[in-house]
Enzyme design. Structure first.
Site, PDB file in Angstrom:
ATOM      1  N   LYS A 254       0.861  -1.192   0.000  1.00 29.90           N
ATOM      2  CA  LYS A 254       0.000   0.000   0.000  1.00 29.90           C
ATOM      3  C   LYS A 254       0.891   1.234   0.000  1.00 29.90           C
ATOM      4  O   LYS A 254       1.948   1.241   0.649  1.00 29.90           O
ATOM      5  CB  LYS A 254      -0.862  -0.040   1.261  1.00 29.90           C
ATOM      6  CG  LYS A 254      -1.878   1.089   1.425  1.00 29.90           C
ATOM      7  CD  LYS A 254      -2.731   0.823   2.671  1.00 29.90           C
ATOM      8  CE  LYS A 254      -3.803   1.890   2.867  1.00 29.90           C
ATOM      9  NZ  LYS A 254      -4.655   1.596   4.033  1.00 29.90           N
TER      10      LYS A 254
ATOM     11  N   SER B  82      -9.605   1.601   3.378  1.00 25.96           N
ATOM     12  CA  SER B  82      -8.764   2.390   2.518  1.00 25.96           C
ATOM     13  C   SER B  82      -7.737   1.572   1.733  1.00 25.96           C
ATOM     14  O   SER B  82      -7.110   2.110   0.812  1.00 25.96           O
ATOM     15  CB  SER B  82      -8.023   3.451   3.313  1.00 25.96           C
ATOM     16  OG  SER B  82      -7.206   2.854   4.278  1.00 25.96           O
TER      17      SER B  82
ATOM     18  N   SER C  94      -9.696  -0.883   7.506  1.00 22.28           N
ATOM     19  CA  SER C  94      -9.188  -0.665   6.154  1.00 22.28           C
ATOM     20  C   SER C  94      -8.448  -1.817   5.506  1.00 22.28           C
ATOM     21  O   SER C  94      -8.087  -1.710   4.337  1.00 22.28           O
ATOM     22  CB  SER C  94      -8.286   0.574   6.147  1.00 22.28           C
ATOM     23  OG  SER C  94      -9.073   1.724   6.377  1.00 22.28           O
TER      24      SER C  94
END
Lengths: 476, 96, 491
Positions: free
Chosen positions: C82, C157, C181
């Site tokens: 990420k 997210s 997330s």
């Protein structure tokens, strides 16, 4: 109407650790811009703080030395505001739960001793420096040097117990001395390792409520703190006597003009939004650690002054000067250990040679020998001074130099007898006048003996011998 | 919960976020609604509850006081939007 | 197994084949880069792809293997991170314009560990800006699409990571989870996601959103893969003061352990109310049956303060975020607004132009919650409610070894469906948030599909540092309830 001032002092002391409080960068002064930085103290995305144990040690020792109560659990809090010298846009400090509470410092004044309360001591990180580009006020840009970011600071807040600028100065000096004794801080106001802000208000004498206070900043020496306080107290009294009201504001001391000036910048409501820093866990200081640190507290200035005065019979004033630097007091005591015949003289010598002693250029024996030789009459006071200077120049032992230079004073009465007899024989007219009452001629004879002995005679002994031979001057 | 436009602007100043009029109005409404929803917490009696200010139940760990220089000033400066030599350069504060 | 395309292998399978030299790291990496090239324009899972760097790493891995010197359990296997984990020399954006050009001067702990295990880095994956979101619709670099249905969100997210794993654009990824997330996008994309216990994985170099809630964790296609990834990234780090010094157990060994006698708690509050999609309820019941069929015992538990968790979270997280994001002021890195007159204007415009609407909204809530006069009522109150929620879980784990709940109230919703009303969006995290507030670990494992074929995940929660229990229970569910792990659209 009579007024009295109410003063509280806030000191920020830079802790003399090798590395910063939350990262391993060097704290050394004088590096080139941004040389002593890393991702942590420059607030890069994703970095985290880790607490320097030594900074905690130094703070706890300071708390112990000022009789504060060390809190077993204290919490780091974020103080949030924006400024280019504050990389994270928050300063890690302590707010509701500081590391120490409720202590005091005793100061000596003309009238005696006064106890000044300490409200709290907490730890925080320093900010960087903003330099304004170019020398002129119209410069468009500022330059940020983050070397100083995250240098450990200790904030020491006094109770508003101070009443005069002199008390303020005495408190600062004593506090500074304590920190230097503990070796936790350089205590240098001019270089910024020891900073002071003041809160000042005035009130009619006898009133219990405090008046409105102004905060004073930008005082970079003890003297400037005293001068600023003096000025501000007078200013506030004048404002009130003129029918006005003192405004709560921050004022900067302008040393050049000798006045305090309200800060021009529109003061934004400072809402720092303190909250416990989630990146740091609570600071736990266990009892065992506190006791270990307590053992490392040396004899502090106040105790040392009292002890030196009592033990060596020297005036408190002299003891105070000796105690102003731990190394000087230690030197004094070591010197007296070598020769204890006249501590007052030893004290005077230490004060006189203070700079050389603190620079480590003289040994306690040297002074001890100097004092001893003077006391026994082996050398004169003048010779003593000269010899110490020679020691500093050459590094040779003082008695070696004394003998080399032949500075030994003639104190042996039998040796002086011969010279005195010679002088007396050579000045029969003066001897007659002296015996007839001109007592002042004694100094003439002393002078002659000194000349004859090429300055080596011990004047005191010469006088004695002369008196014995000639009488006291006057009809016997 | 009714939040005034002044409050929104005050908070935006604290947070250094300039807002257009439309944004300020939209935020005023949204924040009001959100804070309204959160007022449900008032229903809980928390007088004797200790706040969780730290996620881990431990004392903070320590570092020893040893210097480890980062040793790459350039890596720290190279992202600067404006620099002068080894300084970060920023506009002056405008005095009113 | 032989007809399974390379990119569909599990992480463990790929690692084994590279180790046994059935395939080179270069071939593997090339295959995935080719796949990314085809799929990323449609899915937008990656913000930054690193073809040259990845191939160079792969070549090095092959050379090391030839010398008999593999680095670790992920040797030669391409993975993604990420875009919240710092990698020195690689742009790290956090999905934000304000960091659009940021080159970190250091590597995150997670980065270092993944590389030390021998993995090849394919690129940085898309995310909601600064991890604030539940749909990966707030990234400055565009929306990520759910590989199961490109008109839908992948969750957030860590939506880029979940989508990349689901579309087989990497063998594994590492995301972050502050309120769900990792778990929620894993659920919506039909893959496995783990949020470890707070303090298990170092946060050093993981750009902070809400410091007391953030944790990095794996997203993978199988439970065993997640166990392997977690054992790589977990561990004490002295650079993170909140990192916990506990040994890392053998998570992989826990995956195949039997669940006989395991007490599975079903918190009644998670199954009440009309927000729960019936398909989700049914799928989670299937997961429960999978467990009880294998000998687990269901227990009723209650987490009475559950309904207050969302409010507490949306005060605490934005408050911490408002402080964590204050450093983005245009001074030392990132975007700086041009043409401002004076410092304050420069900072205010930089942040106004550099941040998106959701980030600004949360900064505003957070600043407000901490501001003078409101601290006690908002932030202070929320921290107390947090204590109550932690207490709920502590009590529940006295009766149960693991809790089973839905991960998300619904399957993936359409892009743009919930962007009008923040509160509606925030409600997607209603089941995942309490776990972060309590600091306990949580895992999402696929357990079914909706009528329209969208993935549904079951959430497992256990007590602090009991991730092994999660892997055991998840493994049991996975064995009994097969769900395709590679999105069918992408094949």
């Amino acid at each position: 109407m009579e007024f009295e001032a109410v003063i509280g002092l806030e000191v920020h002391a830079q802790l003399a650790t090798e590395s910063k409080i939350f990262c391993a960068c060097s704290t050394k002064f004088g590096a080139s811009p941004n040389e002593n930085t890393c991702p942590v103290c420059t607030g890069m995305p994703g970095v985290l703080p880790v607490l320097n144990r030594k900074a905690v040690e130094y703070t706890v020792r300071t708390a112990l030395a000022t009789s504060c109560k060390v809190q077993r659990r204290s919490v780091f809090a974020r103080k949030n505001y924006f400024y280019p010298d504050l990389p994270k846009a928050y300063q890690i400090s302590q707010y509701e739960l500081p590391v120490a509470l409720g202590g005091h410092v005793d100061i000596e004044l003309d009238g005696g001793t006064k106890r000044i309360g300490i409200t709290r001591i907490h730890m925080e990180e320093d900010a960087g420096k903003l330099v304004h580009e170019g020398e002129f006020a119209g410069a468009q840009a500022s330059l940020a040097d983050l070397n100083r970011c995250s240098v450990p600071l200790m904030e020491i807040v006094s109770e508003p117990d101070l009443r005069t600028p002199e008390e303020g100065g005495a408190y600062l000096r004593r506090l500074r001395d304590i920190l230097v004794y503990l070796e936790v801080c350089d205590g240098n106001m001019e270089e910024g390792s020891f900073r002071c802000d003041a809160n000042v208000s005035v009130r009619p004498k006898g009133q219990k409520e405090f008046g409105t206070k102004a905060e004073l900043k930008n005082m970079n020496s003890f003297r400037n703190v005293e001068k600023a306080l003096e000025y501000e107290i007078r200013r506030q009294i004048e404002v009130i006597e003129d029918g006005g009201r003192v405004v709560q504001e921050t004022r900067l001391w302008d040393a050049g003009a000798g006045v305090t000036v309200a800060m021009r910048r529109k003061e934004e409501a400072h809402d720092y939004r303190y909250f416990p820093d989630p990146d740091l866990l609570p600071l736990i200081v266990e009892d065992a650690w506190i006791e270990d640190l307590r053992k490392t507290i040396p004899e502090l200035p106040a105790e040392k002054v009292a002890r030196l005065a009592a033990r060596y019979g020297i005036p408190k004033y002299d003891a105070g000067i000796l105690a102003s630097a731990r190394a000087l007091a230690d030197f004094f005591e070591a010197s007296v250990a070598h020769y204890a015949g006249s501590p007052k003289t030893t004290a005077n010598e230490c004060v006189h040679w203070k700079d050389a002693i603190l620079a480590g250029r003289l040994s306690p024996e040297t002074i001890a020998h100097a004092v001893e030789d003077r006391e026994t009459g082996a050398i004169s006071a003048t010779a003593s001074k000269k010899l110490v200077e020679l020691v500093l120049e050459t590094g040779k032992p003082i008695r070696t130099l004394r003998d080399e230079k032949g500075l030994t004073q003639l104190s042996d009465t039998s040796a002086l007898d011969a010279i005195v007899d010679k002088v007396v024989a050579a000045s029969p007219k003066e001897v007659e006048s002296y015996r007839n009452g001109k007592a002042g001629l004694l100094s003439f004879f002393v002078g002659q003996v000194m000349k004859e002995s090429r300055g080596k005679a011990n004047p005191k002994v010469v006088q004695e011998v002369l008196r014995k031979k000639l009488g006291d001057g006057g009809p016997s | 919960m009714a939040i005034t436009r002044e409050e929104v602007l005050h908070v935006s100043r604290l947070a250094r976020l300039s807002l257009s009029d439309a944004e300020a109005e939209r935020l005023r409404e949204q924040l009001g609604n959100l804070l309204d929803y959160m007022k449900q917490l008032d229903r809980l009696d928390t007088r004797d509850v200790v706040p969780t200010s730290h996620a881990v139940e431990m004392g903070t760990p320590f570092r020893e006081d040893v210097v480890h220089p980062f040793g790459d000033r350039e890596a720290l400066l190279k992202n600067a939007p404006d620099r002068e030599g080894d300084f970060f350069r920023v506009p002056r504060i405008i005095e009113d | 197994m032989e007809n399974v395309p390379v990119h569909q292998w599990s992480l463990l399978e790929a690692a084994r084949r590279v180790r046994e030299k059935e395939i080179s790291s270069r071939e593997l990496t090339k295959a995935l880069l080719a796949r990314i090239e085809v799929l990323n324009p449609k899915i937008n899972a990656y913000i930054t792809v690193l073809p040259e760097r990845a191939m160079a790493q792969a070549a090095a891995c092959d050379e090391e293997l030839a010398r008999g010197a593999p680095r670790g359990p992920l040797h030669g296997v391409p993975v993604g991170l990420k875009d919240i984990f710092c990698i020195r020399g690689v742009r790290t954006t956090c999905g934000s314009r304000i960091l659009h050009n940021f080159d970190p001067p250091y590597d995150a702990a997670v980065t270092t560990k993944v590389l030390a295990a021998g993995a090849v880095l394919l690129g940085k994956q898309n995310m909601d800006e600064f991890a604030m979101g539940s749909s990966t619709e707030t990234s400055h670099f565009g929306v990520t699409r759910n590989p199961w249905d490109l008109s839908r969100i992948p969750g957030g997210s860590s939506g880029g990571t979940a989508a990349a794993v689901s579309a087989a654009m990497c063998f594994a990824g590492v995301g972050t989870d502050t309120g769900g997330s990792i778990r929620q996008p894993a659920s919506l994309c039909g893959v496995v996601g783990v949020k470890p216990t707070y303090g298990r994985v170092s946060r050093y170099g993981m750009v902070a959103f809400a410091s007391s809630l953030d944790q990095g964790g794996p997203i993978t296609r199988t439970v065993a893969d997640s166990a392997r990834m977690l054992s790589v990234i977990a561990g004490y780090d002295r650079r993170d003061s909140t990192s916990v010094d506990l040994p890392v157990p053998d998570y992989l060994a826990a995956v195949d352990k039997p669940v006989k006698g395991l007490r599975v708690g079903l918190p009644r509050e998670y199954f009440e109310g009309d927000g729960l999609d019936p398909a989700v309820r049914a799928a989670v019941e299937k997961a429960l049956k999978a467990l009880t069929d294998q000998g687990a015992t269901p227990v009723e538990v209650s987490l009475p303060h559950t309904s207050f968790a969302l409010s507490a979270y949306y005060l605490i997280a934005p408050a911490e975020a408002s402080s964590n994001l204050a450093r983005y002021d245009g001074v030392r890195y990132g975007y700086r607004s041009e043409g401002a007159s004076g410092l304050i204007e420069m900072m205010s415009k930089t942040r106004a132009e550099g941040f998106g609407a959701e980030v600004k909204r949360r900064i505003m809530i957070g600043t407000y919650a901490l501001s003078a006069g409101y601290y006690e009522a908002f932030y202070g109150k929320a921290q107390k409610v947090r204590t109550l929620i932690r207490g709920d879980f502590a009590k529940a784990f006295g009766k149960a070894d693991v809790l089973l709940t839905p991960t998300a109230p619904t399957p993936a919703f359409r892009i743009g469906e919930k962007t009008d009303d923040p509160l509606t969006m925030y409600l997607s995290d209603i089941f995942t948030i309490p776990c972060n507030l309590a600091g306990i670990p949580g895992l999402s494992v696929p357990c079914g599909l909706s009528a329209s074929g969208l993935p549904i995940g079951a959430q497992l929660l256990s007590d602090h540092f009991r991730e092994e229990t999660l892997f055991t229970a998840a493994g049991a569910i996975e064995r009994a309830v097969p769900v395709p792990r590679v999105a069918p659209l992408t094949g």
